[in-house]
Design a protein around this motif. Sequence first.
Motif, short mmCIF file in Angstrom:
data_model
loop_
_atom_site.label_atom_id
_atom_site.label_comp_id
_atom_site.label_asym_id
_atom_site.label_seq_id
_atom_site.Cartn_x
_atom_site.Cartn_y
_atom_site.Cartn_z
N GLU A 6 0.77 -1.10 -0.04
CA GLU A 6 0.09 0.04 0.05
C GLU A 6 0.82 1.30 -0.14
N ASN A 7 2.10 1.28 0.83
CA ASN A 7 2.90 2.33 0.69
C ASN A 7 3.72 2.61 -0.60
N GLN A 8 3.73 1.45 -1.32
CA GLN A 8 4.14 1.79 -2.78
C GLN A 8 3.37 2.39 -3.63
N LEU A 9 1.98 1.92 -3.45
CA LEU A 9 0.99 2.39 -4.31
C LEU A 9 0.80 3.83 -3.79
N LEU A 10 0.70 4.38 -2.55
CA LEU A 10 0.60 5.74 -2.38
C LEU A 10 1.62 6.40 -2.90
N ALA A 11 2.98 5.92 -2.82
CA ALA A 11 3.93 6.80 -3.40
C ALA A 11 3.71 6.78 -5.01
N GLN A 40 0.88 7.01 -6.50
CA GLN A 40 -0.15 8.02 -6.54
C GLN A 40 0.14 9.28 -6.62
N GLN A 41 1.37 9.75 -5.59
CA GLN A 41 1.86 10.86 -5.43
C GLN A 41 2.76 11.24 -6.55
N ASP A 42 3.75 10.49 -6.88
CA ASP A 42 4.86 10.63 -7.69
C ASP A 42 4.78 10.19 -9.16
N GLU A 43 3.90 9.18 -9.55
CA GLU A 43 3.73 8.66 -10.89
C GLU A 43 2.27 8.35 -11.23
N PRO A 44 1.50 9.50 -11.24
CA PRO A 44 0.10 9.07 -11.29
C PRO A 44 -0.31 8.42 -12.70
N ASP A 45 0.53 8.84 -13.83
CA ASP A 45 0.25 7.96 -15.35
C ASP A 45 0.24 6.66 -14.84
N ALA A 46 1.51 6.23 -14.09
CA ALA A 46 1.75 4.80 -13.95
C ALA A 46 0.65 4.16 -13.28
N LEU A 47 0.22 4.90 -12.11
CA LEU A 47 -0.75 4.28 -11.26
C LEU A 47 -2.01 4.18 -12.07
N SER A 48 -2.45 5.18 -12.96
CA SER A 48 -3.60 4.93 -13.84
C SER A 48 -3.56 3.62 -14.89
N GLN A 49 -2.16 3.56 -15.44
CA GLN A 49 -1.97 2.43 -16.11
C GLN A 49 -2.18 1.23 -15.53
N LEU A 50 -1.71 1.25 -14.24
CA LEU A 50 -1.81 0.00 -13.34
C LEU A 50 -3.44 -0.33 -13.13
N GLU A 51 -4.25 0.61 -12.89
CA GLU A 51 -5.66 0.37 -12.60
C GLU A 51 -6.22 -0.11 -14.06
N ALA A 52 -5.82 0.39 -15.12
CA ALA A 52 -6.18 0.03 -16.43
C ALA A 52 -5.86 -1.69 -16.44
N ASP A 53 -4.66 -1.92 -16.27
CA ASP A 53 -4.32 -3.54 -16.52
C ASP A 53 -4.97 -4.20 -15.42
N MET A 54 -5.24 -3.68 -14.18
CA MET A 54 -6.01 -4.51 -13.38
C MET A 54 -7.60 -4.81 -13.65
N THR A 55 -8.12 -3.54 -14.32
CA THR A 55 -9.54 -3.76 -14.67
C THR A 55 -9.21 -4.76 -16.03
N THR A 56 -8.53 -4.70 -16.86
CA THR A 56 -8.54 -5.87 -18.14
C THR A 56 -8.14 -7.28 -17.39
N HIS A 57 -7.65 -7.18 -16.40
CA HIS A 57 -7.41 -8.70 -15.69
C HIS A 57 -8.53 -8.96 -15.14
N ALA A 58 -8.88 -8.26 -14.11
CA ALA A 58 -10.19 -8.69 -13.72
C ALA A 58 -11.58 -9.06 -14.48
#
Length: 91
Positions: A42-47, A49-67
Amino acid sequence: MEITILNAGEDETAFHDTVAGEVGTALRKAGKDYIGQRALSENQLLAMQQDEPDALSQLEADMTTHALEVVNVRQDSGVALRLNLQGSKKT
């Protein structure tokens, strides 16, 4: 950390029919499993979110596709998973 299911363009009735009950639970579990497979704390995800919002958005998109694939829901169903890094904290 919680997984939130968002309506990303689906008709309200169709969206609720898709994510109600067991399907919604399975989507959230598949999303959490996806994050767990990547060994992201969770700490890595919070970081991220703060430092790499585009990477977090891509992670969420990939998570959605997977689910959606795991639960066998159409990719174009108008469902999106988002990480709620604040969890279900009460104010």
